[in-house]
Write a protein that holds these residues in place. Structure first.
Motif, PDB file in Angstrom:
ATOM      1  N   LEU A 144     -34.656  23.128  24.089  1.00 19.91           N
ATOM      2  CA  LEU A 144     -34.926  22.825  25.492  1.00 19.91           C
ATOM      3  C   LEU A 144     -33.641  22.502  26.244  1.00 19.91           C
ATOM      4  CD1 LEU A 144     -36.923  22.378  27.770  1.00 19.91           C
ATOM      5  CD2 LEU A 144     -37.316  20.064  26.908  1.00 19.91           C
ATOM      6  N   ASN A 145     -33.393  23.249  27.319  1.00 19.97           N
ATOM      7  CA  ASN A 145     -32.184  23.091  28.117  1.00 19.97           C
ATOM      8  C   ASN A 145     -32.290  21.831  28.989  1.00 19.97           C
ATOM      9  OD1 ASN A 145     -30.241  23.471  30.338  1.00 19.97           O
ATOM     10  ND2 ASN A 145     -29.962  25.517  29.476  1.00 19.97           N
ATOM     11  N   PRO A 146     -31.248  20.989  29.019  1.00 15.98           N
ATOM     12  CA  PRO A 146     -31.286  19.776  29.843  1.00 15.98           C
ATOM     13  C   PRO A 146     -31.517  20.053  31.326  1.00 15.98           C
ATOM     14  CG  PRO A 146     -29.460  19.684  28.283  1.00 15.98           C
ATOM     15  CD  PRO A 146     -30.028  21.061  28.194  1.00 15.98           C
ATOM     16  N   ILE A 147     -31.087  21.227  31.793  1.00 17.49           N
ATOM     17  CA  ILE A 147     -31.316  21.572  33.206  1.00 17.49           C
ATOM     18  C   ILE A 147     -32.816  21.631  33.481  1.00 17.49           C
ATOM     19  CG2 ILE A 147     -31.010  23.336  34.986  1.00 17.49           C
ATOM     20  CD1 ILE A 147     -28.422  24.179  33.564  1.00 17.49           C
ATOM     21  N   ALA A 148     -33.553  22.307  32.589  1.00 15.23           N
ATOM     22  CA  ALA A 148     -35.003  22.394  32.754  1.00 15.23           C
ATOM     23  C   ALA A 148     -35.647  21.025  32.597  1.00 15.23           C
ATOM     24  CB  ALA A 148     -35.586  23.369  31.733  1.00 15.23           C
ATOM     25  N   GLN A 149     -35.133  20.249  31.669  1.00 17.65           N
ATOM     26  CA  GLN A 149     -35.718  18.943  31.373  1.00 17.65           C
ATOM     27  C   GLN A 149     -35.679  18.004  32.573  1.00 17.65           C
ATOM     28  OE1 GLN A 149     -34.048  17.567  27.723  1.00 17.65           O
ATOM     29  NE2 GLN A 149     -35.908  16.505  27.101  1.00 17.65           N
ATOM     30  N   ARG A 150     -34.774  18.256  33.501  1.00 19.37           N
ATOM     31  CA  ARG A 150     -34.639  17.382  34.675  1.00 19.37           C
ATOM     32  C   ARG A 150     -35.617  17.728  35.799  1.00 19.37           C
ATOM     33  NH1 ARG A 150     -28.977  17.872  33.360  1.00 19.37           N
ATOM     34  NH2 ARG A 150     -28.668  19.524  34.910  1.00 19.37           N
ATOM     35  N   ASP A 151     -36.390  18.816  35.646  1.00 20.61           N
ATOM     36  CA  ASP A 151     -37.313  19.188  36.713  1.00 20.61           C
ATOM     37  C   ASP A 151     -38.411  18.132  36.847  1.00 20.61           C
ATOM     38  OD1 ASP A 151     -39.600  20.475  38.134  1.00 20.61           O
ATOM     39  OD2 ASP A 151     -38.260  22.211  38.113  1.00 20.61           O
ATOM     40  N   ASP A 161     -41.250  18.087  38.267  1.00 21.60           N
ATOM     41  CA  ASP A 161     -42.639  18.537  38.324  1.00 21.60           C
ATOM     42  C   ASP A 161     -43.133  19.154  37.020  1.00 21.60           C
ATOM     43  OD1 ASP A 161     -43.153  17.831  41.066  1.00 21.60           O
ATOM     44  OD2 ASP A 161     -41.788  19.455  41.614  1.00 21.60           O
ATOM     45  N   VAL A 162     -42.284  19.117  35.983  1.00 18.02           N
ATOM     46  CA  VAL A 162     -42.663  19.678  34.684  1.00 18.02           C
ATOM     47  C   VAL A 162     -42.787  18.559  33.662  1.00 18.02           C
ATOM     48  CG1 VAL A 162     -42.100  21.320  32.860  1.00 18.02           C
ATOM     49  CG2 VAL A 162     -41.440  21.827  35.221  1.00 18.02           C
ATOM     50  N   LEU A 163     -43.902  18.551  32.958  1.00  9.98           N
ATOM     51  CA  LEU A 163     -44.113  17.627  31.855  1.00  9.98           C
ATOM     52  C   LEU A 163     -43.919  18.408  30.560  1.00  9.98           C
ATOM     53  CD1 LEU A 163     -45.032  14.914  30.640  1.00  9.98           C
ATOM     54  CD2 LEU A 163     -47.405  15.697  30.946  1.00  9.98           C
ATOM     55  N   PHE A 199     -49.040  19.605  42.453  1.00  8.54           N
ATOM     56  CA  PHE A 199     -49.236  20.363  41.220  1.00  8.54           C
ATOM     57  C   PHE A 199     -48.474  19.694  40.092  1.00  8.54           C
ATOM     58  CE2 PHE A 199     -45.087  21.777  42.517  1.00  8.54           C
ATOM     59  CZ  PHE A 199     -44.416  22.032  41.338  1.00  8.54           C
ATOM     60  N   LYS A 200     -48.756  20.149  38.886  1.00  6.57           N
ATOM     61  CA  LYS A 200     -47.993  19.774  37.706  1.00  6.57           C
ATOM     62  C   LYS A 200     -47.909  20.978  36.783  1.00  6.57           C
ATOM     63  CE  LYS A 200     -46.533  16.259  36.797  1.00  6.57           C
ATOM     64  NZ  LYS A 200     -45.183  15.690  37.030  1.00  6.57           N
ATOM     65  N   VAL A 201     -46.760  21.130  36.124  1.00 11.63           N
ATOM     66  CA  VAL A 201     -46.593  22.128  35.072  1.00 11.63           C
ATOM     67  C   VAL A 201     -46.546  21.389  33.741  1.00 11.63           C
ATOM     68  CG1 VAL A 201     -45.102  23.910  34.075  1.00 11.63           C
ATOM     69  CG2 VAL A 201     -45.344  23.738  36.562  1.00 11.63           C
ATOM     70  N   LEU A 202     -47.434  21.740  32.833  1.00  6.95           N
ATOM     71  CA  LEU A 202     -47.430  21.190  31.474  1.00  6.95           C
ATOM     72  C   LEU A 202     -46.903  22.267  30.541  1.00  6.95           C
ATOM     73  CD1 LEU A 202     -48.250  19.127  29.236  1.00  6.95           C
ATOM     74  CD2 LEU A 202     -50.515  20.240  29.238  1.00  6.95           C
ATOM     75  N   SER A 203     -45.806  21.973  29.865  1.00  5.37           N
ATOM     76  CA  SER A 203     -45.207  22.942  28.949  1.00  5.37           C
ATOM     77  C   SER A 203     -45.148  22.320  27.556  1.00  5.37           C
ATOM     78  CB  SER A 203     -43.798  23.331  29.418  1.00  5.37           C
ATOM     79  OG  SER A 203     -43.260  24.348  28.603  1.00  5.37           O
ATOM     80  N   VAL A 204     -45.750  23.006  26.590  1.00  2.00           N
ATOM     81  CA  VAL A 204     -45.922  22.463  25.244  1.00  2.00           C
ATOM     82  C   VAL A 204     -45.185  23.335  24.229  1.00  2.00           C
ATOM     83  CG1 VAL A 204     -47.603  21.814  23.469  1.00  2.00           C
ATOM     84  CG2 VAL A 204     -48.204  21.602  25.906  1.00  2.00           C
ATOM     85  N   ASP A 205     -44.445  22.683  23.346  1.00  3.93           N
ATOM     86  CA  ASP A 205     -43.784  23.413  22.267  1.00  3.93           C
ATOM     87  C   ASP A 205     -43.699  22.508  21.050  1.00  3.93           C
ATOM     88  OD1 ASP A 205     -42.068  25.120  20.659  1.00  3.93           O
ATOM     89  OD2 ASP A 205     -41.457  26.065  22.526  1.00  3.93           O
ATOM     90  N   MET A 233     -39.472  26.044  34.490  1.00  8.62           N
ATOM     91  CA  MET A 233     -38.733  25.817  35.739  1.00  8.62           C
ATOM     92  C   MET A 233     -39.143  26.832  36.798  1.00  8.62           C
ATOM     93  SD  MET A 233     -34.723  25.054  34.918  1.00  8.62           S
ATOM     94  CE  MET A 233     -34.272  25.736  36.498  1.00  8.62           C
ATOM     95  N   TYR A 234     -39.254  28.079  36.390  1.00 13.37           N
ATOM     96  CA  TYR A 234     -39.636  29.155  37.310  1.00 13.37           C
ATOM     97  C   TYR A 234     -40.998  28.868  37.939  1.00 13.37           C
ATOM     98  CZ  TYR A 234     -41.220  33.844  38.709  1.00 13.37           C
ATOM     99  OH  TYR A 234     -41.728  34.912  39.398  1.00 13.37           O
TER     100      TYR A 234
END
Length: 243
Positions: free
Chosen positions: A118-125, A127-129, A106-112, A93-94
């Motif tokens: 994973l927080n639902p707040i972050a999941q709603r961004d 621009d983040v995949l 842009f795009k942010v790709l975050s892999v785990d 998110m940051y």
């Protein structure tokens, strides 16, 4: 009737002493050289980093590193941010928040390996995949290649997943054909295994960087100025610019 408040200005002599004191301070109060390591140990051992949040979402980072990262992003102006190790999603998110301020596509790709935390707040961004997968598999390399086509330009990559030497080394090798000249790679948590924290950890990110550079000595230039800017970092030896 309220008493009048009289502002007391320093006398010329007092002002002179203040100026002289300020000028002499760097010479009179020199660092012993141990402060950064001691603060680093305090920062890690108190686990204040686990109580650090971005917009309400836990972000397990050094706050001085995060400030450094936004400066790098503004200078680099990447089109793609790749993060290995999502956790709650605060750092993804940051990065997205900073990139939106830069103002280019842009795009942010975050892999785990799991999205259990994973927080639902972050999941709603938007621009983040977020991708649930191991970070060192060919499917992730393919995804990065595809995203580079959709978002051409520089890439900022940060490794913060499994902190074993073997895993981090495999991530660095996965990225080797994917990153091009000028792209940025951050290898986090290289402070483990006595650099200076948790000396009993065993070979980790720091040793992975060393092993990688023994095999591919000309791939990266160390961004030493960035690494040293705030005195301590969770990524010692890990600020890398692709040659």
């Amino acid at each position: 009737m309220a008493a009048a408040v009289i502002e007391q200005r320093p006398t010329p002599a007092g002002l002179g002493r203040r100026i002289a004191s300020g000028l002499m301070a760097p010479f009179l109060y020199k660092s012993t050289g141990s402060e950064a390591d001691e603060y680093h140990k305090w920062y890690f051992n108190t686990m204040v980093w686990k109580r650090t949040t971005w917009m309400g979402v836990e972000t397990w980072k050094s706050v001085s590193d995060m400030w450094n990262y936004q400066e790098i992003l503004v200078d680099l102006k990447p089109s793609l941010v790749v993060e290995f190790g999502t956790n709650q999603g605060g750092s993804a998110m940051y990065f997205a928040n900073v990139m939106r301020q830069i103002g280019q596509p842009f795009k942010v790709l975050s892999v785990d390996v799991t999205h259990e935390r994973l927080n639902p707040i972050a999941q709603r961004d938007p621009d983040v995949l977020f991708v649930e997968s191991r970070s060192n598999v060919p499917a992730i390399a393919d995804q990065i290649r595809d995203l580079r086509k959709d978002y051409p330009g520089k890439v900022f990559t940060i490794l913060d997943s499994d902190h074993s030497m073997k895993h981090v080394l495999s991530e660095m090798k996965l990225l080797r054909p994917l990153l091009t000249r000028g792209d940025y790679l951050l290898v986090e948590d290289s402070m483990l295994n006595g650099h200076p924290n948790l000396p009993g950890w065993g070979p980790g990110p720091y040793e992975a960087i060393e092993a990688y550079e023994q095999e591919f000595p000309n791939d990266y230039t160390h961004d030493v100025d960035r690494e040293n800017k705030f005195g301590f970092t969770y990524a010692p030896n890990g600020f890398l610019i692709r040659n």
